[in-house]
Design a protein around this motif. Structure first.
Motif, PDB file in Angstrom:
ATOM      1  N   VAL A   1       0.865  -1.178   0.000  1.00 22.23           N
ATOM      2  CA  VAL A   1       0.000   0.000   0.000  1.00 22.23           C
ATOM      3  C   VAL A   1       0.903   1.229   0.000  1.00 22.23           C
ATOM      4  CG1 VAL A   1      -1.805   1.255   1.228  1.00 22.23           C
ATOM      5  CG2 VAL A   1      -1.741  -1.257   1.329  1.00 22.23           C
ATOM      6  N   TYR A   2       0.756   2.051  -1.027  1.00 20.75           N
ATOM      7  CA  TYR A   2       1.508   3.296  -1.128  1.00 20.75           C
ATOM      8  C   TYR A   2       0.577   4.432  -0.724  1.00 20.75           C
ATOM      9  CZ  TYR A   2       4.753   0.442  -3.762  1.00 20.75           C
ATOM     10  OH  TYR A   2       5.629  -0.552  -4.144  1.00 20.75           O
ATOM     11  N   VAL A   3       1.031   5.263   0.209  1.00 25.27           N
ATOM     12  CA  VAL A   3       0.216   6.345   0.763  1.00 25.27           C
ATOM     13  C   VAL A   3       1.009   7.647   0.647  1.00 25.27           C
ATOM     14  CG1 VAL A   3      -1.041   7.116   2.803  1.00 25.27           C
ATOM     15  CG2 VAL A   3      -0.665   4.683   2.447  1.00 25.27           C
ATOM     16  N   THR A   4       0.368   8.697   0.165  1.00 27.68           N
ATOM     17  CA  THR A   4       1.090   9.960   0.009  1.00 27.68           C
ATOM     18  C   THR A   4       1.276  10.700   1.333  1.00 27.68           C
ATOM     19  OG1 THR A   4      -0.923  11.186  -0.528  1.00 27.68           O
ATOM     20  CG2 THR A   4       0.340  10.281  -2.376  1.00 27.68           C
ATOM     21  N   ASP A   5       0.339  10.506   2.270  1.00 24.27           N
ATOM     22  CA  ASP A   5       0.409  11.204   3.557  1.00 24.27           C
ATOM     23  C   ASP A   5       0.165  10.191   4.672  1.00 24.27           C
ATOM     24  OD1 ASP A   5       0.275  12.846   5.766  1.00 24.27           O
ATOM     25  OD2 ASP A   5      -1.468  13.981   5.076  1.00 24.27           O
ATOM     26  N   MET A   6       1.214   9.518   5.062  1.00 22.23           N
ATOM     27  CA  MET A   6       1.097   8.462   6.069  1.00 22.23           C
ATOM     28  C   MET A   6       0.532   9.010   7.378  1.00 22.23           C
ATOM     29  SD  MET A   6       1.712   5.151   6.168  1.00 22.23           S
ATOM     30  CE  MET A   6       3.084   4.643   5.176  1.00 22.23           C
ATOM     31  N   ALA A   7       0.997  10.172   7.810  1.00 22.96           N
ATOM     32  CA  ALA A   7       0.532  10.738   9.080  1.00 22.96           C
ATOM     33  C   ALA A   7      -0.940  11.113   9.017  1.00 22.96           C
ATOM     34  CB  ALA A   7       1.380  11.947   9.455  1.00 22.96           C
ATOM     35  N   GLY A   8      -1.398  11.630   7.888  1.00 24.73           N
ATOM     36  CA  GLY A   8      -2.767  12.108   7.791  1.00 24.73           C
ATOM     37  C   GLY A   8      -3.787  11.072   7.367  1.00 24.73           C
ATOM     38  N   ASP A   9      -3.366  10.059   6.577  1.00 23.77           N
ATOM     39  CA  ASP A   9      -4.347   9.159   5.969  1.00 23.77           C
ATOM     40  C   ASP A   9      -4.218   7.691   6.358  1.00 23.77           C
ATOM     41  OD1 ASP A   9      -5.530  11.267   4.578  1.00 23.77           O
ATOM     42  OD2 ASP A   9      -4.152  11.050   2.884  1.00 23.77           O
ATOM     43  N   PHE A  10      -3.159   7.319   7.030  1.00 29.09           N
ATOM     44  CA  PHE A  10      -2.913   5.902   7.317  1.00 29.09           C
ATOM     45  C   PHE A  10      -4.049   5.260   8.113  1.00 29.09           C
ATOM     46  CE2 PHE A  10      -0.392   2.413   9.409  1.00 29.09           C
ATOM     47  CZ  PHE A  10      -0.152   1.696   8.253  1.00 29.09           C
ATOM     48  N   GLU A  11      -4.532   5.949   9.117  1.00 33.38           N
ATOM     49  CA  GLU A  11      -5.615   5.401   9.948  1.00 33.38           C
ATOM     50  C   GLU A  11      -6.892   5.201   9.136  1.00 33.38           C
ATOM     51  OE1 GLU A  11      -8.215   6.680  13.825  1.00 33.38           O
ATOM     52  OE2 GLU A  11      -6.091   7.230  13.812  1.00 33.38           O
ATOM     53  N   SER A  12      -7.252   6.169   8.310  1.00 32.83           N
ATOM     54  CA  SER A  12      -8.502   6.068   7.550  1.00 32.83           C
ATOM     55  C   SER A  12      -8.428   4.989   6.473  1.00 32.83           C
ATOM     56  CB  SER A  12      -8.899   7.408   6.941  1.00 32.83           C
ATOM     57  OG  SER A  12      -7.972   7.824   5.975  1.00 32.83           O
ATOM     58  N   ILE A  13      -7.276   4.839   5.816  1.00 34.77           N
ATOM     59  CA  ILE A  13      -7.196   3.774   4.810  1.00 34.77           C
ATOM     60  C   ILE A  13      -7.152   2.400   5.464  1.00 34.77           C
ATOM     61  CG2 ILE A  13      -6.190   5.250   3.040  1.00 34.77           C
ATOM     62  CD1 ILE A  13      -3.547   3.582   3.592  1.00 34.77           C
ATOM     63  N   ASN A  14      -6.566   2.319   6.652  1.00 39.49           N
ATOM     64  CA  ASN A  14      -6.546   1.033   7.365  1.00 39.49           C
ATOM     65  C   ASN A  14      -7.947   0.610   7.792  1.00 39.49           C
ATOM     66  OD1 ASN A  14      -3.927   0.082   7.213  1.00 39.49           O
ATOM     67  ND2 ASN A  14      -3.264   1.307   8.963  1.00 39.49           N
ATOM     68  N   LYS A  15      -8.815   1.555   8.127  1.00 40.53           N
ATOM     69  CA  LYS A  15     -10.205   1.215   8.467  1.00 40.53           C
ATOM     70  C   LYS A  15     -10.888   0.557   7.272  1.00 40.53           C
ATOM     71  CE  LYS A  15     -10.963   4.709  11.997  1.00 40.53           C
ATOM     72  NZ  LYS A  15     -11.663   5.940  12.357  1.00 40.53           N
ATOM     73  N   VAL A  16     -10.662   1.110   6.077  1.00 39.23           N
ATOM     74  CA  VAL A  16     -11.244   0.541   4.860  1.00 39.23           C
ATOM     75  C   VAL A  16     -10.633  -0.838   4.596  1.00 39.23           C
ATOM     76  CG1 VAL A  16     -11.540   0.847   2.368  1.00 39.23           C
ATOM     77  CG2 VAL A  16     -11.714   2.821   3.903  1.00 39.23           C
ATOM     78  N   TRP A  17      -9.320  -0.927   4.706  1.00 40.17           N
ATOM     79  CA  TRP A  17      -8.622  -2.205   4.496  1.00 40.17           C
ATOM     80  C   TRP A  17      -9.148  -3.265   5.454  1.00 40.17           C
ATOM     81  CZ3 TRP A  17      -5.027  -4.296   1.196  1.00 40.17           C
ATOM     82  CH2 TRP A  17      -4.401  -5.468   1.606  1.00 40.17           C
ATOM     83  N   ASP A  18      -9.242  -2.912   6.736  1.00 43.52           N
ATOM     84  CA  ASP A  18      -9.668  -3.876   7.756  1.00 43.52           C
ATOM     85  C   ASP A  18     -11.087  -4.371   7.520  1.00 43.52           C
ATOM     86  OD1 ASP A  18      -7.196  -3.594   8.952  1.00 43.52           O
ATOM     87  OD2 ASP A  18      -7.901  -2.268  10.546  1.00 43.52           O
ATOM     88  N   ALA A  19     -11.967  -3.518   6.994  1.00 44.23           N
ATOM     89  CA  ALA A  19     -13.342  -3.923   6.696  1.00 44.23           C
ATOM     90  C   ALA A  19     -13.398  -4.806   5.442  1.00 44.23           C
ATOM     91  CB  ALA A  19     -14.228  -2.690   6.501  1.00 44.23           C
ATOM     92  N   TRP A  20     -12.427  -4.656   4.560  1.00 49.79           N
ATOM     93  CA  TRP A  20     -12.422  -5.364   3.274  1.00 49.79           C
ATOM     94  C   TRP A  20     -11.710  -6.717   3.318  1.00 49.79           C
ATOM     95  CZ3 TRP A  20      -8.018  -6.354   0.181  1.00 49.79           C
ATOM     96  CH2 TRP A  20      -8.284  -6.821  -1.119  1.00 49.79           C
ATOM     97  N   ILE A  21     -10.613  -6.795   4.036  1.00 51.21           N
ATOM     98  CA  ILE A  21      -9.728  -7.955   3.975  1.00 51.21           C
ATOM     99  C   ILE A  21     -10.400  -9.221   4.507  1.00 51.21           C
ATOM    100  CG2 ILE A  21      -8.623  -7.647   6.240  1.00 51.21           C
ATOM    101  CD1 ILE A  21      -6.854  -8.574   2.991  1.00 51.21           C
ATOM    102  N   ASP A  22     -10.032 -10.358   3.956  1.00 50.81           N
ATOM    103  CA  ASP A  22     -10.464 -11.652   4.478  1.00 50.81           C
ATOM    104  C   ASP A  22      -9.622 -11.926   5.728  1.00 50.81           C
ATOM    105  OD1 ASP A  22     -10.684 -14.390   5.095  1.00 50.81           O
ATOM    106  OD2 ASP A  22     -11.027 -14.923   3.000  1.00 50.81           O
ATOM    107  N   ARG A  23     -10.214 -11.741   6.874  1.00 49.95           N
ATOM    108  CA  ARG A  23      -9.458 -11.842   8.138  1.00 49.95           C
ATOM    109  C   ARG A  23      -8.941 -13.247   8.416  1.00 49.95           C
ATOM    110  NH1 ARG A  23      -8.916  -7.623  11.558  1.00 49.95           N
ATOM    111  NH2 ARG A  23     -10.191  -5.827  11.102  1.00 49.95           N
TER     112      ARG A  23
END
Length: 116
Positions: free
Chosen positions: A66-88
């Protein structure tokens, strides 16, 4: 072993299959005006679509970057989407990297490898 290409273009194929391994090109949002969370939702929808075309799904992901342009600002929000999507039950190996993407409007890009 044969090599199969799905959605080839002049610069790259969206998917390359070699044997039972599926390689996805970097996926970005279709709508670059969305915030990072919305872009991540679109990116993962694109990943799902391409995996399906290749005859597999996210439960067979081997790795993702996962490439993120603003790790400090967006990492938490993209991880929420990832966590809801991924096959746990079958999470892939994953790395997250802060990077400048090809278009400044893109906030996230995902590259993935899966088994078929």
């Amino acid at each position: 072993m044969s090599i199969e290409r799905i959605d080839p273009g002049p610069r790259m194929s969206q998917v390359v299959i070699h044997g039972d391994t599926v390689y996805l090109a970097g996926q970005v949002a279709d709508d670059a005006t969305l915030p990072a969370e919305g872009q991540m939702e679109q990116v993962l929808a694109n990943v799902d679509r391409l995996l399906k075309k290749a005859g597999t799904d996210k439960s067979k992901l081997l790795s993702a970057t996962v490439y993120v342009t603003d790790m400090a600002g967006d990492f938490e929000s993209i991880n929420k989407v990832w966590d809801a999507w991924i096959d746990r039950t079958n999470p892939p190996a994953r790395a997250a990297v802060q990077a400048q993407l090809a278009n400044k409007k893109w906030l996230v890009e995902v590259v993935a490898v899966a088994a078929r």
